[in-house]
Design a protein around this motif. Structure first.
Motif, mmCIF file in Angstrom:
data_model
loop_
_atom_site.group_PDB
_atom_site.id
_atom_site.type_symbol
_atom_site.label_atom_id
_atom_site.label_comp_id
_atom_site.label_asym_id
_atom_site.label_seq_id
_atom_site.Cartn_x
_atom_site.Cartn_y
_atom_site.Cartn_z
ATOM 1 N N TYR A 215 0.799 -1.013 -0.153
ATOM 2 C CA TYR A 215 0.000 0.019 -0.006
ATOM 3 C C TYR A 215 0.744 1.143 0.031
ATOM 4 O O TYR A 215 0.510 2.385 -0.692
ATOM 5 C CB TYR A 215 -0.843 -0.181 1.175
ATOM 6 N N THR A 267 -5.808 4.415 0.481
ATOM 7 C CA THR A 267 -4.568 3.629 0.463
ATOM 8 C C THR A 267 -3.675 3.771 1.616
ATOM 9 O O THR A 267 -3.265 2.859 2.353
ATOM 10 C CB THR A 267 -3.684 4.062 -0.914
ATOM 11 N N LYS A 270 -5.097 2.169 4.394
ATOM 12 C CA LYS A 270 -5.060 0.690 4.588
ATOM 13 C C LYS A 270 -3.627 0.135 4.885
ATOM 14 O O LYS A 270 -3.438 -0.696 5.528
ATOM 15 C CB LYS A 270 -5.333 0.110 3.153
#
Length: 297
Positions: A215, A267, A270
């Motif tokens: 990520y 992102t 995450k």
């Protein structure tokens, strides 16, 4: 280990790896012009994000960054060789890199190719010769294997080929992510994995850290695409809009800029979530997430 402020950690880590890169270059027994060409690009500066990720991973496990200096320098040699070759007339044909003449402009094309070749192969010598007592032969072998996979045809080189073949084409999101994850992401993933291997991380910890790194690598490239639209030439070191000029698909051509920013935010979230359950000393890794999300160059 005691923590220092992240800015100080970043500066100290950058200075440390640059000092060691000079040391490694100076110990080479080879023709002077080759040593000078290799050292020229190693000393060109940059964010040193890959070593920073490696050192932050070591710190998360309470390990000293001395444990990772050989691997960090090898990683930076691989990254530097790729930049030398990217700048060649047969590739991107760039005259400047970080405000300085590119390697082939100073040393000629043939020597630039050889300097890149030298850095690529020297990186594996550095990995296997590192002398820290806690770096066992088994760890050296695993690190050399993972570095080869990350840098080679299944990693960075494959991503570069896909990027070249994509110019002038409208890519799907899947195709774009393949390029980003391989051309840029694989060496960033390696940095985190190497830090985990050197720290004696469990398989579960390695897997979650790799998810985090995937990520992070994707977020880095999404931010890069946004900067190509919104940044300044002084900040990003290349003409603004160069991706559009070169007819490259990016997150800002597949989506709007605002949508790309939203994807970047998701992102980064995450990435942070992936390491939150590990209960490591992850302050620096989390700070790197924020650094990537907000960087201007």
């Amino acid at each position: 280990m005691a923590y220092v402020a992240f800015d100080a950690f970043m500066k100290e880590s950058k200075a440390f790896v640059e000092e060691q890169l000079v040391r490694y270059a100076n110990t080479l027994q080879c023709p002077n012009v080759l040593r000078e060409a290799m050292a020229y690009s190693l000393a060109a500066g940059g964010k040193r994000l890959r070593p920073l990720l490696l050192f932050a991973t070591l710190q998360a496990f309470g390990k000293d960054r001395d444990l990772g200096i050989g691997t960090a320098c090898a990683l930076e040699m691989i990254h530097t060789y790729s930049l030398i070759h990217d700048d060649l007339p047969c590739m991107d044909d760039d005259d400047l890199r970080r405000g300085k003449p590119t390697n082939h402009k100073v040393f000629g094309e043939a020597m630039a190719v050889l300097a890149g070749d030298g850095l690529l192969t020297y990186a594996f010598q550095v990995v296997t010769e590192q002398e820290h007592t806690d770096v066992t032969p088994e760890i050296k072998l695993r690190i050399a294997l993972e570095l080869a996979k990350a840098a080679g045809p299944e990693g960075m080189v494959g991503g570069q080929v896909a990027d070249m073949e994509a110019e002038g084409k409208q890519l799907t999101l899947h195709e774009l992510e393949y390029i980003h994850k391989h051309k840029t992401g694989r060496l960033l993933e390696f940095a985190v994995l190497a830090g985990a291997l050197l720290s004696g991380a469990t398989t579960e910890q390695q897997e979650k850290l790799l998810t985090f790194a995937k990520y992070v690598g994707l977020a880095f490239q999404i931010r890069d695409d946004i900067l190509d639209v919104e940044g300044t030439e002084e900040e990003i070191g290349k003409p603004v809009g160069s991706d559009m000029t070169n007819e490259k698909s990016t997150y800002t051509t597949l989506f709007t800029v605002e949508e790309a920013k939203q994807i970047l935010e998701e992102t980064i979230a995450k990435a942070k979530e992936a390491i939150s359950s590990l209960q490591l000393q992850d302050e620096y890794l989390l700070a790197i997430c924020d650094l990537i999300a907000k960087r201007n160059h």
